[in-house]
Design a protein around this motif. Structure first.
Motif, PDB file in Angstrom:
ATOM      1  N   GLU A   1      61.683  68.739  43.573  1.00 56.28           N
ATOM      2  CA  GLU A   1      63.127  68.580  43.359  1.00 56.28           C
ATOM      3  C   GLU A   1      63.845  67.899  44.502  1.00 56.28           C
ATOM      4  O   GLU A   1      65.080  67.862  44.512  1.00 56.28           O
ATOM      5  CB  GLU A   1      63.738  69.957  43.126  1.00 56.28           C
ATOM      6  CG  GLU A   1      63.169  70.651  41.919  1.00 56.28           C
ATOM      7  CD  GLU A   1      64.145  71.610  41.315  1.00 56.28           C
ATOM      8  OE1 GLU A   1      64.767  72.340  42.083  1.00 56.28           O
ATOM      9  OE2 GLU A   1      64.275  71.608  40.081  1.00 56.28           O
ATOM     10  N   ASN A   2      63.091  67.418  45.460  1.00 57.97           N
ATOM     11  CA  ASN A   2      63.646  66.707  46.624  1.00 57.97           C
ATOM     12  C   ASN A   2      64.640  67.565  47.416  1.00 57.97           C
ATOM     13  O   ASN A   2      65.599  67.039  47.997  1.00 57.97           O
ATOM     14  CB  ASN A   2      64.352  65.412  46.193  1.00 57.97           C
ATOM     15  CG  ASN A   2      63.427  64.509  45.420  1.00 57.97           C
ATOM     16  OD1 ASN A   2      62.236  64.423  45.736  1.00 57.97           O
ATOM     17  ND2 ASN A   2      63.940  63.845  44.394  1.00 57.97           N
ATOM     18  N   ALA A   3      64.411  68.880  47.422  1.00 60.40           N
ATOM     19  CA  ALA A   3      65.272  69.735  48.244  1.00 60.40           C
ATOM     20  C   ALA A   3      64.886  69.558  49.712  1.00 60.40           C
ATOM     21  O   ALA A   3      63.732  69.254  50.017  1.00 60.40           O
ATOM     22  CB  ALA A   3      65.097  71.192  47.828  1.00 60.40           C
ATOM     23  N   SER A   4      65.863  69.740  50.591  1.00 61.93           N
ATOM     24  CA  SER A   4      65.551  69.606  52.021  1.00 61.93           C
ATOM     25  C   SER A   4      64.947  70.918  52.528  1.00 61.93           C
ATOM     26  O   SER A   4      65.058  71.967  51.879  1.00 61.93           O
ATOM     27  CB  SER A   4      66.825  69.290  52.801  1.00 61.93           C
ATOM     28  OG  SER A   4      67.680  70.402  52.763  1.00 61.93           O
ATOM     29  N   VAL A   5      64.317  70.823  53.688  1.00 61.07           N
ATOM     30  CA  VAL A   5      63.714  72.018  54.295  1.00 61.07           C
ATOM     31  C   VAL A   5      64.801  73.076  54.523  1.00 61.07           C
ATOM     32  O   VAL A   5      64.591  74.267  54.287  1.00 61.07           O
ATOM     33  CB  VAL A   5      63.029  71.632  55.625  1.00 61.07           C
ATOM     34  CG1 VAL A   5      62.588  72.863  56.391  1.00 61.07           C
ATOM     35  CG2 VAL A   5      61.825  70.736  55.345  1.00 61.07           C
ATOM     36  N   LYS A   6      65.976  72.615  54.956  1.00 67.41           N
ATOM     37  CA  LYS A   6      67.081  73.542  55.224  1.00 67.41           C
ATOM     38  C   LYS A   6      67.522  74.264  53.944  1.00 67.41           C
ATOM     39  O   LYS A   6      67.764  75.472  53.952  1.00 67.41           O
ATOM     40  CB  LYS A   6      68.253  72.749  55.813  1.00 67.41           C
ATOM     41  CG  LYS A   6      69.311  73.630  56.420  1.00 67.41           C
ATOM     42  CD  LYS A   6      70.447  72.804  56.968  1.00 67.41           C
ATOM     43  CE  LYS A   6      71.587  73.721  57.415  1.00 67.41           C
ATOM     44  NZ  LYS A   6      72.807  73.017  57.697  1.00 67.41           N
ATOM     45  N   GLU A   7      67.595  73.513  52.858  1.00 67.03           N
ATOM     46  CA  GLU A   7      68.009  74.119  51.582  1.00 67.03           C
ATOM     47  C   GLU A   7      67.001  75.187  51.139  1.00 67.03           C
ATOM     48  O   GLU A   7      67.398  76.262  50.667  1.00 67.03           O
ATOM     49  CB  GLU A   7      68.123  73.043  50.496  1.00 67.03           C
ATOM     50  CG  GLU A   7      69.385  72.201  50.603  1.00 67.03           C
ATOM     51  CD  GLU A   7      69.368  70.980  49.689  1.00 67.03           C
ATOM     52  OE1 GLU A   7      70.459  70.478  49.394  1.00 67.03           O
ATOM     53  OE2 GLU A   7      68.277  70.515  49.287  1.00 67.03           O
ATOM     54  N   VAL A   8      65.717  74.876  51.300  1.00 65.51           N
ATOM     55  CA  VAL A   8      64.688  75.848  50.908  1.00 65.51           C
ATOM     56  C   VAL A   8      64.767  77.079  51.811  1.00 65.51           C
ATOM     57  O   VAL A   8      64.643  78.222  51.344  1.00 65.51           O
ATOM     58  CB  VAL A   8      63.273  75.215  50.977  1.00 65.51           C
ATOM     59  CG1 VAL A   8      62.211  76.223  50.593  1.00 65.51           C
ATOM     60  CG2 VAL A   8      63.185  74.010  50.066  1.00 65.51           C
ATOM     61  N   ALA A   9      64.998  76.837  53.100  1.00 63.42           N
ATOM     62  CA  ALA A   9      65.112  77.962  54.036  1.00 63.42           C
ATOM     63  C   ALA A   9      66.282  78.864  53.657  1.00 63.42           C
ATOM     64  O   ALA A   9      66.168  80.091  53.701  1.00 63.42           O
ATOM     65  CB  ALA A   9      65.281  77.422  55.460  1.00 63.42           C
ATOM     66  N   GLU A  10      67.387  78.268  53.258  1.00 64.62           N
ATOM     67  CA  GLU A  10      68.557  79.068  52.864  1.00 64.62           C
ATOM     68  C   GLU A  10      68.296  79.832  51.571  1.00 64.62           C
ATOM     69  O   GLU A  10      68.702  80.989  51.424  1.00 64.62           O
ATOM     70  CB  GLU A  10      69.778  78.151  52.686  1.00 64.62           C
ATOM     71  CG  GLU A  10      70.447  77.816  54.001  1.00 64.62           C
ATOM     72  CD  GLU A  10      71.493  76.727  53.853  1.00 64.62           C
ATOM     73  OE1 GLU A  10      71.754  76.280  52.725  1.00 64.62           O
ATOM     74  OE2 GLU A  10      72.034  76.312  54.900  1.00 64.62           O
ATOM     75  N   ALA A  11      67.604  79.177  50.651  1.00 65.65           N
ATOM     76  CA  ALA A  11      67.359  79.818  49.351  1.00 65.65           C
ATOM     77  C   ALA A  11      66.354  80.956  49.448  1.00 65.65           C
ATOM     78  O   ALA A  11      66.461  81.947  48.721  1.00 65.65           O
ATOM     79  CB  ALA A  11      66.872  78.776  48.342  1.00 65.65           C
ATOM     80  N   THR A  12      65.397  80.814  50.334  1.00 66.73           N
ATOM     81  CA  THR A  12      64.337  81.822  50.423  1.00 66.73           C
ATOM     82  C   THR A  12      64.571  82.844  51.525  1.00 66.73           C
ATOM     83  O   THR A  12      64.005  83.937  51.483  1.00 66.73           O
ATOM     84  CB  THR A  12      62.977  81.147  50.687  1.00 66.73           C
ATOM     85  OG1 THR A  12      63.120  80.307  51.839  1.00 66.73           O
ATOM     86  CG2 THR A  12      62.528  80.312  49.511  1.00 66.73           C
ATOM     87  N   GLY A  13      65.357  82.465  52.518  1.00 62.72           N
ATOM     88  CA  GLY A  13      65.547  83.347  53.667  1.00 62.72           C
ATOM     89  C   GLY A  13      64.454  83.173  54.706  1.00 62.72           C
ATOM     90  O   GLY A  13      64.366  83.951  55.654  1.00 62.72           O
ATOM     91  N   TRP A  14      63.597  82.189  54.533  1.00 63.68           N
ATOM     92  CA  TRP A  14      62.544  81.917  55.519  1.00 63.68           C
ATOM     93  C   TRP A  14      63.109  81.037  56.627  1.00 63.68           C
ATOM     94  O   TRP A  14      64.156  80.396  56.461  1.00 63.68           O
ATOM     95  CB  TRP A  14      61.368  81.158  54.885  1.00 63.68           C
ATOM     96  CG  TRP A  14      60.724  81.831  53.727  1.00 63.68           C
ATOM     97  CD1 TRP A  14      60.761  83.169  53.431  1.00 63.68           C
ATOM     98  CD2 TRP A  14      59.952  81.214  52.693  1.00 63.68           C
ATOM     99  NE1 TRP A  14      60.056  83.403  52.278  1.00 63.68           N
ATOM    100  CE2 TRP A  14      59.558  82.235  51.814  1.00 63.68           C
ATOM    101  CE3 TRP A  14      59.554  79.904  52.436  1.00 63.68           C
ATOM    102  CZ2 TRP A  14      58.784  81.986  50.691  1.00 63.68           C
ATOM    103  CZ3 TRP A  14      58.780  79.654  51.307  1.00 63.68           C
ATOM    104  CH2 TRP A  14      58.390  80.680  50.453  1.00 63.68           C
TER     105      TRP A  14
END
Lengths: 160, 168
Positions: B119-132
């Motif tokens: 989905e071309n999400a950024s690393v930051k977006e994934v970190a925010e969504a997962t809490g990692w």
């Protein structure tokens, strides 16, 4: 070394996100290096299937909203019931069966005919003197028989 | 959001329902510091992650496990150099194949790969969504990308081996 470098480029970021210069480096190297060509092909196909994987939308069924609301109401109704009521509901069968078993045992203990114990029958056949004096007797008595014989004799003496 | 992780409608709806129920019950815990959308995305991501975790993982994938359509898709697309547009049927087959390959990855790796590469999400977006942490996201995505590529390479290699065996 150059080979490793190509694979590192492939693994560090998604293929569609690679810059034109990175892609040019990969394709030019892949033409000369068979293992890198295989790695590039695999990365390319992986990128295609991943993009197809997320591009297929799933439309929710028309009853989805109704189902969610029903689940929410059910959840709320469970939460509104007091804790003791929920406990009673979950343990009702166990408590009932335990109460029935206890009642049945109580009834049986009152109305079932009593069976005399073995000690009571045989105890009367011996006197306290015989027990104390005749230690060498072959006829061995149990500890309960000895005690009941002694106490029976004492009770008889008291009555007299 | 649930659509990212699951393709079967029943699973998507199950995940979405779970997310709504969690959101309703945990509404008091929303402190209003971040956006409501971010808060919901986090609940959705963690719910889906738990569901993916509970699914049975297949450690390895062999050519024999693939359907005829999937084999055909690989044969057709392996030789091409460009990204030709896929027909509707091919899109479905490619998605099935993706599901099989993703099934060999741990749940966390699947999430990172689907969000970043799919989905071309950024690393930051994934970190925010997962809490990692961002470094964890990067490591997960890197490992997933490598494993996916290696599995695909192995499939292509064994298919090529079979073709050569047939010719011989």
């Amino acid at each position: 070394m150059k080979n490793k470098h190509i694979i590192e480029i492939l693994e560090n970021s998604p293929l569609p996100a690679l810059s034109d210069s990175d892609l040019a480096t990969i394709t030019s190297h892949a033409k000369e290096c068979e293992s890198c060509e295989r790695a590039y092909q695999a990365a390319r196909l992986s990128a295609i299937i991943l993009s197809e994987r997320v591009s297929v939308p799933v439309e929710p069924s028309p009853f989805f909203q109704t189902r969610v609301l029903a689940a929410w109401r059910e959840k709320q109704s469970i939460e509104n019931v007091p804790a003791w009521s929920r406990l009673w509901k979950s343990t009702r069968a166990l408590v009932s069966s335990m109460a029935l078993t206890t009642a049945a045992l109580g009834v049986l203990s009152f109305f079932a005919p009593g069976v005399p114990s073995a000690g009571e029958d045989t105890a009367s056949a011996y006197s306290a003197e015989a027990v104390l004096m005749d230690q060498q007797s072959d006829d061995q008595m149990s500890y309960e028989q000895v005690l009941s014989t002694i106490y029976n004799d004492e009770n008889d003496d008291d009555v007299r | 959001m649930a659509n990212r992780f699951f393709r079967q409608r029943a699973l998507v709806e199950e995940a979405a329902q779970e997310v709504f129920l969690k959101a309703f019950t945990q509404l008091d815990s929303y402190e209003g510091r971040g956006s409501m959308e971010g808060w919901l995305t986090r609940i959705a991501t963690n719910t889906c992650l738990n569901m993916v975790r509970s699914a049975k993982r297949r450690p390895e994938l062999a050519v024999a496990d693939l359907t005829d359509d999937e084999n055909h898709w690989l044969d057709t697309n392996a030789g091409h150099t460009g990204d030709e547009p896929q027909s509707v049927e091919d899109k479905v087959v490619a998605s099935d194949l993706a599901d099989r390959l993703l099934g060999t990855l741990p749940a966390e790796d699947q999430v990172a790969l689907l969000m970043i590469d799919g989905e071309n999400a950024s690393v930051k977006e994934v970190a925010e969504a997962t809490g990692w942490s961002e470094s964890k996201v990067k490591v997960r995505a890197f490992r997933a990308r490598r494993k996916l590529r290696e599995t695909m390479e192995k499939l292509l290699g064994s298919k090529a081996g079979r073709r050569e065996g047939k010719l011989a």
